[in-house]
Design an enzyme around this catalytic site. Structure first.
Site, PDB file in Angstrom:
ATOM      1  CG  HIS A 189      12.723   9.316   5.638  1.00 55.80           C
ATOM      2  ND1 HIS A 189      13.657  10.318   5.575  1.00 55.80           N
ATOM      3  CD2 HIS A 189      13.375   8.214   6.074  1.00 55.80           C
ATOM      4  CE1 HIS A 189      14.833   9.835   5.962  1.00 55.80           C
ATOM      5  NE2 HIS A 189      14.682   8.553   6.273  1.00 55.80           N
TER       6      HIS A 189
ATOM      7  CG  ASP B  90      14.674  13.542   5.082  1.00 60.58           C
ATOM      8  OD1 ASP B  90      15.621  12.873   4.658  1.00 60.58           O
ATOM      9  OD2 ASP B  90      13.671  13.038   5.616  1.00 60.58           O
TER      10      ASP B  90
END
Length: 333
Positions: free
Chosen positions: A187, A159
């Site tokens: 996440h 990410d």
């Protein structure tokens, strides 16, 4: 030559591992003069596939790779290991509720945590990749009480890399010109990619990301949703989940643990929230900005948090609290 280190990769017959194993064996992660014994752990039905992966690794003729051990047994997989990359998890199947997914994964990561506790070195560094990564990491850590909590982390580097790349493309610079983006929280699609403290190097001068991008509505809108939804977008396009980019992020994460972060730079990883100064509930694995030195991470403290960021950080924390509570209920059954 140094003594070989033992590195286990779980879910080793899967597609992320297929992109990952070559980089590890070649020396991209633990160093160009660090011999490696690779242990490939997967479930019994995948053993024939693992044999093919072993053949390929042998055929790469990599000088650092001393031995490859395929196995379906945790006592072999986790014996005396220096690093564990836990990629294997139960994927979400169609029609499966999140709590069903959590229940299946609690069982897997309880088993692996227990095995780590029993067989691994106490200095082992454990990276959890399999989703839901934050909560799986928490379960593994709780199931391995003799290994320091700080030795467990989960992957939010993918990410982080996605966020850096989006900003870089927007500013027309290469991705290495962007630093100190932050991924806060889970996440999952509630994560908060934050560029309030990020810097962009444009034509040799460093400036705040907001000044470099010059588009607040994009930074507070499409940028955030693009990073949050990127995994789903890749699945939609490729009909498979991210593998090449996930493998690259795993390498980045582990290399930073081994060799430290650059001076003045921080990266994002899911770590134990205990003692954080950002008002995030304790007893979570939550993604924070960290600096790493001597294989030890330290949270970056004292960053100013505005109301916009606060709301997003709290929302992803709330999701993690709910996940944790559901998982711990299964764990105690």
């Amino acid at each position: 030559m140094a003594e070989p280190i033992r590195v286990v990769v779980t879910g080793a017959a899967g597609q992320i591992a297929y992109s990952l194993l070559y980089s590890i064996a070649k020396g991209d992660v633990f160093g160009k003069d660090q011999p490696i014994i690779l242990i490939l752990l997967d479930i019994p039905p995948m053993l024939p596939v693992l044999d093919g992966v072993v053949m390929e690794l042998q055929d790469c003729a990599l000088p650092l790779l001393r031995e490859v051990i395929p196995t379906d047994k945790v006592e072999v997989g986790f014996k005396d290991i220096d690093a564990a990359i836990l990629v294997g998890s139960m994927p979400r199947k169609e029609g499966m509720e999140r709590k069903d997914l959590l229940k299946a994964n609690v069982a897997i990561f309880k088993t692996q945590g227990t095995a780590l506790d029993k067989y691994a070195k106490k200095t082992v560094k454990v990276l959890v990749v399999g989703n839901p990564a934050n909560t799986n990491c928490l379960i593994a850590s709780k199931s391995a009480p003799s290994i320091p909590k700080e030795n467990f982390s989960c992957l939010t580097r993918l990410d982080h890399n996605r966020a850096s790349s989006q900003v870089a493309m927007r500013c027309g610079v290469s991705s290495d010109k962007v630093k100190n983006v932050i991924i806060w929280g889970n996440h999952s699609s509630t994560q908060y990619p934050d560029v309030h403290h990020a810097k962009v190097n444009v034509h040799g001068s460093e400036m705040a990301a907001y000044d470099a991008v010059k588009d607040e509505s994009w930074l507070r809108g499409d940028f955030i949703s693009t990073v949050q939804q990127r995994g789903a977008a890749v699945i939609k396009a490729r009909k498979l989940s991210s593998a090449m980019s996930a493998a690259k992020a795993i390498c980045d994460h582990m290399r930073d643990i081994w060799f430290g972060t650059k001076e003045g730079e921080f990266i994002s990883m899911g770590v134990n929230a205990t003692g954080n100064t950002y008002g995030i509930p304790e007893d979570l694995i939550y993604s924070f900005p960290v600096e790493i030195k001597n294989k030890t991470w330290k949270m970056v403290d004292g960053l100013s948090i505005n109301d916009f960021s606060r709301a997003k950080m709290d929302a992803t924390a709330a999701e993690l609290v709910e996940e944790r509570d559901t998982a711990l209920a299964f764990l105690s059954q």
